[in-house]
Design a protein around this motif. Structure first.
Motif, short mmCIF file in Angstrom:
data_model
loop_
_atom_site.label_atom_id
_atom_site.label_comp_id
_atom_site.label_asym_id
_atom_site.label_seq_id
_atom_site.Cartn_x
_atom_site.Cartn_y
_atom_site.Cartn_z
N UNK A 180 -2.89 48.22 25.44
CA UNK A 180 -2.09 47.12 24.61
C UNK A 180 -1.94 45.82 25.48
N UNK A 181 -2.31 44.88 24.69
CA UNK A 181 -2.05 43.50 25.23
C UNK A 181 -0.96 42.70 24.49
N UNK A 193 -11.39 46.24 19.51
CA UNK A 193 -11.36 47.52 18.78
C UNK A 193 -10.28 47.83 17.98
N UNK A 194 -10.32 48.65 16.89
CA UNK A 194 -9.26 49.01 16.10
C UNK A 194 -7.91 49.65 16.69
N UNK A 195 -8.37 50.46 17.80
CA UNK A 195 -7.36 51.20 18.44
C UNK A 195 -6.65 50.28 19.59
N UNK A 196 -7.22 49.36 19.70
CA UNK A 196 -6.49 48.26 20.75
C UNK A 196 -5.42 47.45 20.12
N UNK A 197 -4.12 47.66 20.57
CA UNK A 197 -3.18 47.14 20.22
C UNK A 197 -2.73 45.48 20.51
N UNK A 246 3.54 37.70 9.09
CA UNK A 246 3.56 38.31 10.54
C UNK A 246 2.96 39.69 10.23
N UNK A 247 3.33 40.55 9.08
CA UNK A 247 2.86 41.72 8.81
C UNK A 247 1.34 41.72 8.32
N UNK A 248 0.93 40.56 7.90
CA UNK A 248 -0.51 40.49 7.40
C UNK A 248 -1.49 40.03 8.71
N UNK A 249 -0.92 39.84 9.79
CA UNK A 249 -1.59 39.28 10.92
C UNK A 249 -2.33 40.19 11.75
N UNK A 250 -2.14 41.34 11.48
CA UNK A 250 -2.91 42.45 12.65
C UNK A 250 -2.00 42.65 13.73
N UNK A 251 -0.69 42.35 13.90
CA UNK A 251 -0.20 42.67 15.17
C UNK A 251 0.48 43.97 14.98
N UNK A 252 0.35 44.92 15.93
CA UNK A 252 0.87 46.16 15.86
C UNK A 252 2.25 46.59 16.27
N UNK A 253 2.76 45.47 17.27
CA UNK A 253 4.16 45.58 17.82
C UNK A 253 5.05 44.44 17.77
N UNK A 281 -2.10 49.83 13.67
CA UNK A 281 -0.96 50.70 12.82
C UNK A 281 -1.11 50.31 11.29
N UNK A 282 -0.85 51.32 10.48
CA UNK A 282 -0.31 50.94 9.25
C UNK A 282 0.77 50.05 9.24
N UNK A 283 1.83 50.84 10.01
CA UNK A 283 3.10 50.28 9.98
C UNK A 283 3.44 49.73 11.41
N UNK A 284 3.86 48.19 11.66
CA UNK A 284 3.92 48.02 12.95
C UNK A 284 5.25 48.39 13.52
#
Length: 409
Positions: A138-139, A158-162, A241-248, A2-5
């Protein structure tokens, strides 16, 4: 990715779900009356779940349902039946830890996303890929991961895995929450939703066969709370946190009150939005975030495993109680003729100064001018929990505002 978590908020009941939605959640996670890990929470009947999902969806918010017990044979027929019911009301995802339950969900309701609970010990990117290849969207990362490890996982999936990660709330002393203490001491299985929280109890530790080998036990006159972790809080580290690649970004607390949920949701909502608008704005507002987070119940704070393995300073050894800044009085459910309708949760009186807590970040100090019961009779105080009251305040609140009182007043 996501662009925005997503900001993911817990809810113990229908009223708390509504507050989570109004106070800034992008998604809410809830438990039904079975197969979740919070058996002592109020949890949701199917009717409440339907209403909650409809309310959330009308506000553009998703709802995830937990089914994350570690199942025994006798649980499986009921799980299958439960998923058949969930198929009809269509939550946005199921949160699952047991592979057997996962396969039942995949068979019965394949159209509902499947997320893998932190209980499944998700500590490496090969585990993520395993679940991805089985169809998981998601995991939820294990709580034992550092930010560096999470960034490495992000680079290998994969990019679309969350990736979903806890960023705030109570910490379990056991590995990924898979605790045996409750079962051993009380016969109540933490892995099937009945944890008695023995990590918060008082202990003395003795090892008779190793004279001279001393464990670092800290205690006062009441004993020691050696397993009692501080609460996780990353409000001061949202840049990392926001730079870590976390989606949720997940908040713990399916046993918490509406006041707690509103406070944490509102604070993290503003911190995320401020940082994404301008990192300088986030830094400038830091003292406000800190003040808000410390106004709700908490057990001191730690950054958990995010910056490496925690040491002895991550535990609280002298007590097992929460700090508490405010008392929760009620939610404004309705407004009529200048009166707000609430279901009272703690005592307050005419003439008292209380606060209106608003979703936009404002806290308004107001005076209680009048209290009426359901029959329209005036009363000087509201001593009976869950009584329906009509309250006149010196300033009229809005629907879904929360009424609270500062503890030291």
């Amino acid at each position: 990715m996501r662009d925005k978590p997503e900001l993911l908020i817990p809810a113990s009941s229908l009223e708390v779900l509504k507050i989570a939605v109004i106070f800034g959640a992008d998604a809410v996670y809830i438990g039904g009356e079975a197969f979740g890990l919070r058996a002592k929470a109020k949890n949701f009947s199917m009717e409440d779940m339907k209403e909650g999902i409809a309310f959330a969806h009308s506000h553009g918010v998703k709802v995830y349902v937990t089914a994350n017990i570690l199942a025994h044979n006798q649980d499986l027929p009921g799980v299958r039946e439960y998923f058949q019911e969930l198929k009809e009301i269509r939550p946005d995802a199921l949160i699952i830890s047991d592979p057997g339950i996962y396969m039942i969900a995949k068979e019965v309701c394949p159209e509902i996303e499947r997320h893998i609970s932190t209980q499944a010990n998700n500590t490496n990117y090969e585990t993520y890929l395993f679940w991805w290849n089985l169809g998981a969207k998601r995991v939820v990362s294990a709580r034992e991961l550092s930010l560096e490890e999470i960034r490495e996982i992000r680079a290998h999936i994969p990019d679309d895995m969350e990736i979903e990660t806890f960023i705030h709330g109570a910490m379990c002393i056991s590995y990924s929450g898979r605790c045996l203490l409750s079962n051993f001491f009380t016969g109540r299985d933490a892995n099937r939703g009945a944890c008695t929280h023995p990590c918060r109890w008082k202990y003395s530790i003795v090892e008779e066969t190793r004279p001279g080998e001393y464990m670092p036990v800290y205690e006062n006159e009441r004993g020691t709370y050696i397993f009692n972790s501080k609460d996780l809080c990353m409000i001061e580290h949202m840049d990392d946190i926001l730079a870590s690649g976390i989606d949720s970004l997940k908040i713990e607390g399916r046993m918490k009150t509406a006041l707690y949920v509103a406070t944490v949701a509102r604070t993290y909502r503003k911190a995320i939005d401020d940082y994404l608008e301008d990192p300088a704005k986030y830094r400038e507002n830091m003292s406000w975030y800190q003040e808000q987070i410390r106004s709700c119940t908490y057990r001191q704070f730690t950054t958990g495993f995010f910056y490496g393995k925690p040491d002895e300073t991550s535990q609280i050894y002298d007590n097992n109680t929460y700090e508490k800044g405010y008392t929760y009085l009620g939610i404004v459910w309705e407004l009529k003729d200048g009166l707000c309708r609430i279901e009272q949760r703690n005592k307050f009186s005419v003439g008292e100064t209380i606060e209106i807590m608003k979703p936009d970040g404002r806290n308004l100090s107001v005076k209680v001018e009048k209290i009426l019961n359901e029959e329209g009779k005036e009363q000087e105080s509201a001593p009976h929990p869950q009584q329906i009251l009509y309250v006149a305040l010196s300033q009229v609140p809005d629907k879904y505002d929360i009424l609270r009182r500062k503890e030291d007043e």
